[in-house]
Every structure is written in C-alpha cells, then in structure tokens.
Design a protein around this motif. Sequence first.
Motif, short mmCIF file in Angstrom:
data_model
loop_
_atom_site.label_atom_id
_atom_site.label_comp_id
_atom_site.label_asym_id
_atom_site.label_seq_id
_atom_site.Cartn_x
_atom_site.Cartn_y
_atom_site.Cartn_z
N HIS A 1 33.25 31.37 31.94
CA HIS A 1 33.59 31.53 33.35
C HIS A 1 34.68 30.55 33.76
N TYR B 1 37.79 31.87 32.38
CA TYR B 1 38.19 33.13 32.99
C TYR B 1 38.72 32.94 34.40
N SER B 2 38.19 31.94 35.09
CA SER B 2 38.67 31.72 36.46
C SER B 2 39.77 30.69 36.52
N TYR C 1 42.83 40.90 31.65
CA TYR C 1 42.54 41.13 33.06
C TYR C 1 43.52 42.13 33.68
N LYS D 1 34.31 39.76 37.07
CA LYS D 1 34.29 38.49 37.79
C LYS D 1 32.93 38.20 38.37
N GLU E 1 30.40 35.26 37.29
CA GLU E 1 30.10 34.34 38.38
C GLU E 1 28.58 34.17 38.50
N TYR F 1 36.53 35.49 44.85
CA TYR F 1 37.64 34.87 44.16
C TYR F 1 38.95 35.02 44.90
#
Lengths: 629, 629
Positions: A133, A136-137, A338, A350, A354, A489
């Motif tokens: 995560h 990814y973020s 993505y 996402k 999350e 997000y």
Amino acid sequence: AERRRQQAEESHRQDSTKVLVFTLLLTLTILTIWLFKHRRFRFLHETGLAMIYGLLVGVILRFGVHVQPDVSNSTLTCVGKSRPSSLLLNVSGHLYEYELRGEVDSRSSDNLPSATFDPEVFFNILLPPIIFHAGYSLKRRHFFRNLGAILTYAFVGTVISSFVIGLVMYGCVALMNAIGQLDGDFFFTDCLFFGAIISATDPVTVLAIFSELKVDVDLYALMFGESVLNDAVAIVLSSSVVAYQPSGESSQALDGRAMLTSLGVFLAVLSGSFVLGSAAGVLTALVTKFTRLRDFPLLETALFFLMSWSTFLLAEACSITGVVAVLFCGITQAHYTYNNLSAESKSRTKELFELLNFLAENFIFSYMGLTLFSFQKHVFNPVFITGAFLAIFLGRAANIYPLSFLLNLGRTNAISLNFQHVMMFAGLRGAMTFALSIRDTATYARQMMFSSTLLIVFFTVWVFGGGTTPMLSFLKIRYTHTHTHIHSYTHTHTHTQETVGTVGRRDTAWLFRLWYTFDHKYVKPLLTHSGPPLITTLPACCAPVAHCLTSSQTYEVKAHTHTDTNIHTHTHTHTDTIPPTMPYTQINNNYMDCTDMVVYGTLCVVLCCAMLCWMLCNVLCGVVWCGVL
Amino acid sequence: AERRRQQAEESHRQDSTKVLVFTLLLTLTILTIWLFKHRRFRFLHETGLAMIYGLLVGVILRFGVHVQPDVSNSTLTCVGKSRPSSLLLNVSGHLYEYELRGEVDSRSSDNLPSATFDPEVFFNILLPPIIFHAGYSLKRRHFFRNLGAILTYAFVGTVISSFVIGLVMYGCVALMNAIGQLDGDFFFTDCLFFGAIISATDPVTVLAIFSELKVDVDLYALMFGESVLNDAVAIVLSSSVVAYQPSGESSQALDGRAMLTSLGVFLAVLSGSFVLGSAAGVLTALVTKFTRLRDFPLLETALFFLMSWSTFLLAEACSITGVVAVLFCGITQAHYTYNNLSAESKSRTKELFELLNFLAENFIFSYMGLTLFSFQKHVFNPVFITGAFLAIFLGRAANIYPLSFLLNLGRTNAISLNFQHVMMFAGLRGAMTFALSIRDTATYARQMMFSSTLLIVFFTVWVFGGGTTPMLSFLKIRYTHTHTHIHSYTHTHTHTQETVGTVGRRDTAWLFRLWYTFDHKYVKPLLTHSGPPLITTLPACCAPVAHCLTSSQTYEVKAHTHTDTNIHTHTHTHTDTIPPTMPYTQINNNYMDCTDMVVYGTLCVVLCCAMLCWMLCNVLCGVVWCGVL
C-alpha cells in the motif's frame, strides 16, 4: 477417535476465541477512532489508541484469566539424542506423527493464556499489504522530486544509524558486563542486529500523522519516502547480520570476511528484490495492456491482487525478501499498471489495499500493546533500556544532520534546519521494528532487545507521535488540519497539485533527462495506454514492431484532453465504447530533481553491478549461493 | 540453532512455493476466464475451468515431481501407551515440545509432494466469504416472494434427500458387502452422513450459470435461494449425524434416543446460528445508524467487515456453525445495515465481498481438481460410485417433484413442470460438498465417500453445468445472454426491476401483513435511516423514546423522492451535507408471497421454541449442553 475429535474441537474453539478477541479489539478501536475524529481530538494518535486497547486486554488476560494447566498435554516424556523436526509415536501398532513446536522453558511454571501468534504471521500476512500500500500510494511528484535525498537518508542514513546504534549498544553492554548486570551472552553481532532493527522509522505512523496535518509537501515526501525505504534496508540489513554471524558460538566477533559477505548478501538481496518486484509490476502492466481485461473489473482487480501477492511469495520462495519485493512491485504497479486499469478497477484496487492496510496496521499496534503483558520472557534491564534510548537519538542525529548538510551542498532548495529538527523528532519506530524483533526471541540477548524495542515503540508513538503537532507549531512550519483526508485518495492528489506551484522547476541534468525521456518515450508507451504512441517515437525501421505493440486505445487517448480526474465515471456504457483514460499530459508530470535523479541512477547501476559481481565471485569461490536460491 | 533456523527457512520456502502454485493457477484461470468471456464461449463454465487447471497441476505434481524422502523427519520412534496431543522430548536437558499432526499410514511408502491444505482452511477461511456474499447479495424481492417454496425445498427437501440417499447407499453397501467388495467398515450412520453431505446443491455454480443467462426470475430465485440455504442444512445435518453417532464402535446402528438427540442438535444449532447471525446484523445496523461513521467510509467498511467476521468467530467459539451464522448475518446486513451505509461504503463492501468470493470459489475449485491426483488415500469403488450417482438422482427427485406438487397446491403461480425439470437437472454439487467430505478422511468409509464425492462434483459441474444452456433451450425457458452481468451489482438490480411487472401482486394473509407492517413500521425505522420516522408510527406515550431513536437523517430522507439508484454519486461534498440515501419508498418493496410468509413465520417460531425446549430438556436431563457452550 471421539476424544481426539473433542480435543480438535476444543483447540479450534480456542483459536476462534483468540481471533475473536482481536476482532472485537479492532472494532472497538475503529469506534474510538471515529469518536476522536468526530470530536477533533488529536493528541492521541489512532495507532497509539490501538496500543492502549491492546495493553488493557493484555492486563486482563494476565491478571484476570487463569487457565488450568492442561494435564493431557504432558503425559509422555521421551528421551532422545537429537531433536528431529518431526517425531513418530508408536501406540499399539498405530503410528502418530508429531511436529516440533519449539523449545519449552522448563523453568516457567505459570500457564498464561497464550494469546500469541506465530511471529511469521506478521511477516507473511500483515506486513505485505502495508508495504504494498505504501508503494502503491507513493505516486506523488514530490516523492520523485526528492528522490535523491530520500534515497540518501534511507540507504546511507540507515546504515550509518545502525552502526552508530550498534557501537553505542556495544559500549552499553560492556558497561553492563562490568557492573554485573548481564545475565547472558550479548555479542557484538547482537548489538549490530539491534542497530539494524531499531533504525527503521515507521511509515504507518508518519503517514497517518503527516497526511492529516497537511504539512509542507517536501517535508512530507522526505519523511514518508525515507520511512518506507528504510524498512526495506532494515529488513535486509538485519537478515544479513543474522545470516553471516559466525555459527560457532564462541567466535561472535565480526571478522572481516564475514563482514564482506554480509555486505554482499545485503546488496544481492536488495537488488534481487528490486528486480523481482519491478519485473512483476512490468508483467502485470503488459498483461493488463494487451488483454481487454478492463471490460471485467472484477477479473482485473483479482489479477492485480494475485500478481502482487505472487511477487511476495515468489521472493520468499527464492529466499530473498518478499516485503522489499512487494514495495518495489507497488511502486511499479502505481507508475505503469495503474494507467491501464479501468476506472472501476482503479478505485477498487485502491480501496482494497487501503482497507487491508488499515486492518493490518491496527492489528499490529493492538497486538503490540497486548504483548507487553502477555509475552512471558520479558527481560527489562534499566541500563540497557536507557542505553537504547540514548542510542536511537544519537543514531537518528548521525543520520539526519550530517547527511542533510551534504545534501544541501547539491540542492537548489535546501532542507532547512527546522525540517531537519522535525525529521529528527518524528522518527517514530513502529510495526517493522516490532515485527523484526519478535521474529526470534530465543536467546537472552534477543529477549532483552524485544522488551526494550517494545518500550521504545510505545514511547515514540505516544510521546513523539502526540507531540508532532505542537512541535510543528513551535518550529513555525505551516500546516492546516484537513479533517476529511482519510476520505479518499483523490483529495490528496488535488491537495498536492494545488500546492505544487510554490516549488519551482529545477534545472535538469543529462542523466535525468535521459531516463525521463526514455521512460516517457519508450517504457510508458510500451507498458501502458498512456504516453505518445510507439510508432511516433521509435525509428522507422521498427515500425512493424511498434504497430504491433501499440494498442488502439493509445490513439483515442490522444483525442481526449479533458482533465477530469474523478475516477468514478459510471455513466459510460461498458460494452462498446472505451472508458476514458487520463490524458498522458497529466500522467507524465513526475519531473524529478536532477541531483536526486543522478543519485538514483547511480544507485541502480551500482546495485545491479554489485549483484552480478557478487554472484560471479561466489560461483568462483564455490560458495553455493545458487544452491540456496 | 543454526540447523533449526535453516529447517524453518526451508519449510517456510516450501509453504511459499505451495501458495505460489495456487496463486499462479488462479492467475491462469482468470486469464482463461477472460478469454472465454471475450470469445463468448460458454460450454465450459469458469469453475469447471478452474478444476481442469487444478487437475493438470495435480498430474504434474503426481507424475512429474519426485521429492526426496526427508531423512531427518523420522529418525526417532517412541513407543507409548497413549496418544497425547503434545509430546515433550528431552535432549540432554533441553525440553522440546511436539504437537500431534495426525496418524501416519504405515503402508503408504511413496512420498508425494504434499500440496495439501488443512481441511479446516476451507471451513474457516474460504467458505465464510462465499456464504456471506451469497447472503449479502440476496436482497432481491423475488427471493422474498418465493421464500416459502425456497424454505420448503431447502429444509424439508434436503432432509428428505439426505434420508433417501442414505437409504439407497445403505442398500448399496449391503450389496457390496454381499459380493465381497467392501474392505472396511461402513455403518448406517456413515450412509446418513454421506446423504447429508451430498444433498447440498452449490450456490457458486448456480449463481454463476444462472446470473449470466438471465433466466426467469422466479426460477432463478428458487434455485439460488434453495442452494444457499441447503448448504446450511447440510452442514448442520452432517455434524448432527457425526456428533450423535454412538461412540462405541460396535453399536453403529442408529437407536431412537440418538436419533432424537440428533434432531435436537440439528434444531438447536440451526436456530442458534440464526439468532446469532441476525443479532450481529442488527447490532451492526444500530452502530452504523447511531454513529456518524458514514463520514469515514474506510472506518465504516472496516467495521462492517470486522462485525461480519466476528459473527463467524463467535459462532465457532460457541460451538455452533459459523458458516450458517454468517449466512443469516449477510441477509440481515443486506436488509438493514446496507441502508445506513454511505454511498461509498455500499460500493466498497459489495466490491470487497465480491472479490473475496471470487478468489475463494476459484481457489476451492482448482484445489478440487488438484486433489483428484494429489490425495493419497483414494478408494475408488465402481459399485459404490454407481450407487452414489443413482442415489443423488433419486434423492434430488424425491426432493423436487413431491414438494413442488405440494407447494403448487397453495401457490397462486404454480411452479411449472419445466421449472421442476431444470431444478432437478441443475442441482450441481460443489464447494460445500467438497469441504464437508474433505473434513475427515480418516476411516475407510470416509475415504471412499471422499473419492466418490469428488467424481460426483466433477461430473455435475462439467456435464450438468455445461448442459444447462442447451437444457434451457430444450425446455423453452426464456433466457438472454447478458454479457456484462459480472460488471456490477446495480445492473442486476435494474434487470430484476424491469422484469418485475410480469409477476402480479399476490393477495396477502394476516401473518404476512403483520410481519411486514411490523418490519416496515418499527424494525426498519429503528435500525436504519429509511422507513417512516418512529415518531409517526409509535403511540404518543412513547414519543420521548421515539425522538431519541429517530435520527435527523430520517426526516431529510423524506424530502428526497428521486429514484436514482446509481451508487456512485461522488459529486456531493462529504463534510457538511448529508449524502443522498435511497428513498424508503424504493427500499421497502420486498413484498412477499402470503403462503411463503406464513411458512417462514411458522418456521422461525418453531425453531426458537424447539431450541428453548431442547435446552430446557437437556438441563433437566443433566446432559450438559451448556458445558459444551
């Protein structure tokens, strides 16, 4: 058979109850978090809250519940010469298989309710989603702008910090030995190991605190990037120390050859994980690009999830570090895959990660609280604990201040002294440190480390975590409370883009420009539906290849120029028209700092070379690394 | 210590590889599913596909991979009199603890790579999300319309089917005994157990096939509802048979008292699970109603997930059936809690459980394929298998045709003979049957059952699953291919609402009207934000209570009268205005059939009474059921 079934049922019921306790604990935490958010009370952070609840349950289990010692469990005692991993018991012709669970401490007489989990659970189930995560973020331009500084702090800084802490602790242990406070062995490698595990600052707490406070974006990027990457460094560093501490118990002093091998392992594992994680990301990008899987968001999400998870498993199966591989996989997925996903899958992936991240991190923190009372082999040594607190401050200082000074020599916008103080102050220790220290609590040294680590985590999360807001006001670093940050997000993205105007474009150097152009012209069009079509960027001779690699969607994307980033556009019909994708002008804006990029490029090259050299060297020396692989 | 660490690492690597194989298998399945959907090839269903891939991997593991027998695992053989659940080994002063893994078959000499999972994994990890998802997505008016018929098929029909199958198999076993085909014990209780596990039709395959075909909504509701609920019956029935088969191995004939106790257990467990599941759902509804958790969809989703999972754990901890409790929890959550969730959480929870369900069901089916070759104790007996096939047809027929005849006496729109044929034909066996049969494979009888069950599942999924489409055309039941069904839930909802006009309103009876009015006037307003405010429905004397229980949102909902069911309305600002909820006129339209409702109400009352009586009876008789609880 009847009795055995009942025993199995009993143990199953106990397991269920154990998990139930944690589930209810998490539920309680969630409700309290909501209450805190609702009342805008922010001096106790949610992870700190989870720990407090864990502590309470630990106290209840410790002093409130008394378990009858299970008589049937210890009726038979065999005497053997070796300690096989499994045992066969012959009862009147029937053979029963027994599996080794571990050594039993014959001294411990009290039977505590064992609300403990296999430490491997942390590494194999709870940490991967958190780290993925984080990766990814991470798709934020400010991260890439400050990449050089982040890498310097994370790689060089963590190694420096580990050694400083290791040396301080060695002095501390020598002192303890002199005044007779030491009841067991504590070698120099143990000190280094302690340095390695305690050096990792925690992305969980940093992310949670700073993302809600909306501080300066550069400071946020520095803190977050460093804390994510130094987890990777800490894992690899600590396992290198463990793997190459001499196996003879007497010769625990680190000799030169072992040191070198450790370094080799460190570099090899790090670059191996990097390569594996990136490869998995690239593969997913290719699959999602060249199939029309986007018509079925469920399948797409499932594929994305499975591919990311495979990365972890593959890395573990190859004996390199899964958590690190998953981090790089996450970064690659965010950068390339993505862009290929359908709008629905974008939000689904996402939201999924999350949620997983939220549950895992709260579970870890409540478990941490619980362990303080339920762990049975605590060794609390005041001298060692004092020494450890001193050491982490010195280690953190030796990481931040000298490196910031060096970095400021090459940076156009210097890292101010106030920023350095915040970075020094907010270097909280968290989930990763805990997971690394609980992994092995067999020896006296490890038990002492574990107890001290637990206290350090509690102290930093409660005191430093809670004190960050006053600290920021005191240092006059601007921040505003964003109440709704946790909501989605897209909010964060817009925040970042709003404030982006304050930091000007930097001048670009050749290496950075080279990589950026290469990525923009060839890698992105190859792997995703965004960027200019390959036909226009590749030389004419490659036209057939380019044609075959260019998807029809790429052309259509060029027609779109709207800047609507709202990912929930459900009004289009799914069967026939192509869902709108983000125009590439908006995607490719991860412009990076030149010095940072040089550092990054050099590091990649060095890592790859190091791995190659080291493998070659090992093959020549006959050390069978490949056998291990 | 060094060697032990290496062993632990080795076993960890093997575990990772094992899971990796399945992850890659699933990835492959997903890609092939996509290909099949893309090319609109629908004679092999996706679950059948997963099984084929599983089979292939099983063949490879069986014939391609040779594992070295692990020497270190069997060096020590102790001789003991009993078989404790854990063992202590004394090696030169150190005590090591060993845990019982199970009985080893001394005859089996070959070392197969054991790509096997603990059967408990199916029950505790894979089935709950599938069953919860089934319950959660059950919110369809057609289900409630046909509730009486569904309950009749699921409860009465499954019990009939179990007994018919049990009797046929008893005859078959007697025949085998006569011609000398039986190599071990096979008692009447085993036959009944087989009947119980094989009677459950599978919601997974039914859902997958019928939802894509868009058949007649009533037929779909009947098939789906029956298959979901008879899983619950099969679990409880089989565990009742197991729990009360006489423990003395000689007296395996079912005596009257044991039979009665079995029935008591059956009813108690079923009603206990019902009460627990519904209670958890109601609790979640209350929590989501009275906190403003909807401002934070992440917290809300996490809470929803944890509460649902707690239901399962709590039920297991109380020794009642978690899977059944989760089913009723899912139904309650869909009926009440769903209305309280924020728009984002609605889509999040649906997508989350959809994904979990997809992964779990595909995992189970590929594992099934794998087991055919990797399971080491198969007993394939042609006579038994033939008998089993015959028995399931007879059992299914004895369920569908007589009950349909009886139901048609009371129904306004009769279940046509064509529908009955389809229900007969499409009674596929799947995940639940497999999970129940793999749970215990210790005895000869259970091994034979397991092997036969595996073949029955393969046959029904491939032949009947693939043959459903031709069958429907042959029977002239209207269907249309809906290519995009898998895409999202809202599609399905609109489909159902479009076709709803074809079935007219039924006349209503007093019991139904009573429950409906009560639910609409009191339960829904109490638990959710929808329905008329409690102030208007409760008598004047309760006004203060009503005021305190009525949320401010209820009033505002009344103002809205738009019929927009699109759940992705992201344009509203989250902090200040209240997100639009569905107007209650649209939510409360689960109008039910009168006869169905009477059956349902009666059943609930009977179940609750039965549980109370039975518990009271047990307390009086001194049988300590409470001790087990």
